[in-house]
Design a protein around this motif. Sequence first.
Motif, PDB file in Angstrom:
ATOM      1  N   UNK A  68       0.851  -1.180   0.000  1.00 41.14           N
ATOM      2  CA  UNK A  68       0.000   0.000   0.000  1.00 41.14           C
ATOM      3  C   UNK A  68       0.893   1.239   0.000  1.00 41.14           C
ATOM      4  N   UNK A  69       2.009   1.137   0.706  1.00 40.93           N
ATOM      5  CA  UNK A  69       2.995   2.212   0.693  1.00 40.93           C
ATOM      6  C   UNK A  69       4.312   1.668   1.230  1.00 40.93           C
ATOM      7  N   UNK A  76      -1.537   4.122   7.780  1.00 34.87           N
ATOM      8  CA  UNK A  76      -1.867   3.753   6.400  1.00 34.87           C
ATOM      9  C   UNK A  76      -2.260   2.277   6.319  1.00 34.87           C
ATOM     10  N   UNK A  85      -1.200  14.667   2.824  1.00 36.49           N
ATOM     11  CA  UNK A  85      -2.147  15.391   1.962  1.00 36.49           C
ATOM     12  C   UNK A  85      -2.769  14.508   0.874  1.00 36.49           C
ATOM     13  N   UNK A  86      -2.077  13.430   0.500  1.00 36.21           N
ATOM     14  CA  UNK A  86      -2.598  12.591  -0.583  1.00 36.21           C
ATOM     15  C   UNK A  86      -3.359  11.375  -0.093  1.00 36.21           C
ATOM     16  N   UNK A  87      -3.640  11.306   1.208  1.00 35.90           N
ATOM     17  CA  UNK A  87      -4.300  10.102   1.730  1.00 35.90           C
ATOM     18  C   UNK A  87      -5.472  10.489   2.611  1.00 35.90           C
ATOM     19  N   UNK A 100       3.632  14.690  -3.912  1.00 31.56           N
ATOM     20  CA  UNK A 100       4.597  15.126  -2.912  1.00 31.56           C
ATOM     21  C   UNK A 100       5.984  14.951  -3.506  1.00 31.56           C
ATOM     22  N   UNK A 137      -4.687   6.187  -5.377  1.00 28.09           N
ATOM     23  CA  UNK A 137      -4.384   5.328  -4.238  1.00 28.09           C
ATOM     24  C   UNK A 137      -2.929   5.447  -3.799  1.00 28.09           C
ATOM     25  N   UNK A 138      -2.074   5.977  -4.671  1.00 25.10           N
ATOM     26  CA  UNK A 138      -0.688   6.183  -4.242  1.00 25.10           C
ATOM     27  C   UNK A 138      -0.694   7.284  -3.186  1.00 25.10           C
ATOM     28  N   UNK A 139      -0.074   6.980  -2.071  1.00 26.54           N
ATOM     29  CA  UNK A 139      -0.140   7.894  -0.925  1.00 26.54           C
ATOM     30  C   UNK A 139       0.444   9.269  -1.286  1.00 26.54           C
ATOM     31  N   UNK A 140       1.473   9.301  -2.135  1.00 24.76           N
ATOM     32  CA  UNK A 140       2.131  10.572  -2.431  1.00 24.76           C
ATOM     33  C   UNK A 140       1.445  11.386  -3.522  1.00 24.76           C
ATOM     34  N   UNK A 141       0.391  10.847  -4.096  1.00 21.39           N
ATOM     35  CA  UNK A 141      -0.324  11.606  -5.122  1.00 21.39           C
ATOM     36  C   UNK A 141      -1.399  12.452  -4.450  1.00 21.39           C
ATOM     37  N   UNK A 142      -1.355  13.752  -4.718  1.00 21.74           N
ATOM     38  CA  UNK A 142      -2.267  14.665  -4.015  1.00 21.74           C
ATOM     39  C   UNK A 142      -3.491  14.979  -4.854  1.00 21.74           C
TER      40      UNK A 142
END
Lengths: 561, 159
Positions: A123-124, A144, A177-179, B10, B66-71
């Motif tokens: 997932x990360x 996460x 910010x992206x989650x 990010x 779903x990618x955590x770093x994509x805002x």
Amino acid sequence: MKGSEAIIESLKAAGVEVVFGLPGGMVIPLYDALYDSDLKHFLVRHEQGAAHMADGYARATGKVGVCVATSGPGATNLVTGIANAYMDSTPMVAITGQARSDLIGTDAFQEADITGITEPIVKHSYLIKNPKDIPRIFKEAFYIASTGRPGPVLIDIPSDIQLADIDYKPAGKINLPGYKPTLKGHKKQILSAAKAIAAAEKPVIYAGGGIITAGAEKELMAIAKLMKIPVTTTLMGLGCFPENNDLSLGMLGMHGTGYANYAVTHSDLLIGVGARFDDRVTGKLATFAKHARKIHIDMDPAEISKNVAIDIPIVGDARDVLAGILAELKTMKREPRKTAAWLDQVIAWKKKHPLHFKDEKGSIMPQYVIEEINRITRSDAIICTDVGQHQMWSALFYTHVKPRHFVSSGGLGTMGFGFPAAIGAKVGCPDKTVIDVAGDGSFQMNIQELATAVCYDIPVVVCILNNGFLGMVRQWQELFWNKRYSATVIECQPDFAAVADAYGALGIEITDKKDVGDAIRTAIKAKRPAVLDFHVKQEENVFPMVPAGKSIDEMIGGHKS
Amino acid sequence: MKHTLSVLVENKPGVLARVAGLFARRGFNINSLAVGITEDPDISRMTITVDAEEHPIEQVTKQLHKLINVIKITDLDPDRTVARELALVKVKSDAKTRAEVMQLAEIFRASILDVSKKTLTIEITGTYEKIDALEQLLQPHGVVEIVRTGRIAIERGEK
Ligand SMILES: Cc1ncc(C[n+]2csc(CCOP(=O)(O)OP(=O)(O)O)c2C)c(N)n1
Ligand SMILES: [Mg+2]
């Protein structure tokens, strides 16, 4: 404080109590810190075992499972376990050691780009470059892994980072910010769904593992009861709706029950919740529930309309959304007998196409072993499985009545998962009877964990359905490849009871049907790791079966003769 | 259909690999990709052009999310977007043809960056089509090398 101590502090801050792993050069500092801590560490015999134990622990408890491995081969040994957790959305944090920061990129000893290798199956992931980031990264990783649609998160930590001195400060507020997982369902969509449900004459609920993740079993039951809707579950969803309830259809799909597959095929409304319309469930897409309007409730927006076009999508937490739908339904005018004819039809299918098997004189039928386990444990054990025929028989012939009581590798179909997962489940739920239904092929993929079970006195009961074959593959060869058993006969099988004995576990070989029940009772009572080697009928098939690419109502072996 | 995705990410290590890998895994071909930092140094923008013939673009944008770093992801509407690419073209040209090539460049408002006995190097900025057009006109002279950036794009108007 050392980086390694900060890792321990961060694990404790995340509520971690147990860790499964095996050390190596690049995690010696971490293990040194672990030595003084009150975290319970289970030393495995292979890192794949550690990953599956963490996974089994997570599935049985709902907490995040944690595994640790050294760099290079230790880390790559985790890969299958991480992929397995990813496919089945298990919350897991995998911690790997890495070569010293200044050596990364030089093909240093035991250097492997594990964040790169696992990129498609996590997932990360994080590669820690600054020891100051340890508390923040650990806090994020656990957050996460366990929120939204859960999944594995990998943290790769170079050895010098573990050794660095830092001024430890607990992590502050999470800022990602992206989650931002969507938890609350859209009000208008919830209303549309409720209206569609109230109007349906032939509805079916298709419930998956997302119900269990969200803890939405009560809401699911309330809707099914209120509206008299039959419920079928996926393999991952087994136990989210009790199978001893009249509205239960059992499992659907390739090895689903005849009545579940017929009900879905003929339904006018399919309500998918926390399930992902996987190809093992849908069979031929063009004909899947072709008369039905479709509602899909899922945490993950990317699952909506991925495989099957959805009429009423609702993104959100299954519990929140179902509670919303239930509230709407309660305010609506309902016709209590709207689904009566449909339920009669379902009962007729259940009568005509029950799950069944033919008892054969002189043989132990594998299904019978599962039924005996079910009887003796009163449907109350945690059942873990490997992958193959025995897995499907466990899904079909055990009565699944509680969530988090069926632990099986669904998405990846990982042979070797069951036994270490059972160890993890038992560690998490020491008061439960934990049974691993194993295949004679699968069990040998992580058989070394017998040492772990014996060493820490983790009394799981392994029930091998020993058919002398890689049975599920053999079944395909029998049915679709002219019975050409290429490489599916398992020759040179060890004496499993003797192997168990050699490891210090209880081993019993069972060749007579009349001894099946006693063996299971003895093993459960023994309160120590046990291996039961049931010599079952060799060429038995799992039926019903939907051949690959066929519609799910085109089952073979679904009729009782 | 060709899509131009404007993706805010990010500014962290590994993000480019994650994004590019995801496109490949989900069966999408990236036609061009341009990455640079934004007005906020913690955030980068990726401008990705991609063909979505076989699979609907939503599947890949949802997976990207779903990618955590994509805002943030915007599928830019071509009618409401200004897009540019830059290309450097090295073309064969000697004393005899130099004037003609330079004239072509001028028509396209391209500039000459470098001159040698046998070549000219031209810098051109514009839409994909404009650059293609110049390239075609230069072909008969002999294009030695062409280097193109990916497309970058911005929405028209105030926001
Ligand atoms: C790691 C792995 N390798 C190969 C397979 C392919 N496979 C699926 S089921 C199966 C047979 C499993 O045999 P066994 O464990 O004896 O179970 P049975 O089907 O006989 O009950 C195989 C080889 C797999 N799922 N996982
Ligand atoms: Mg077998």
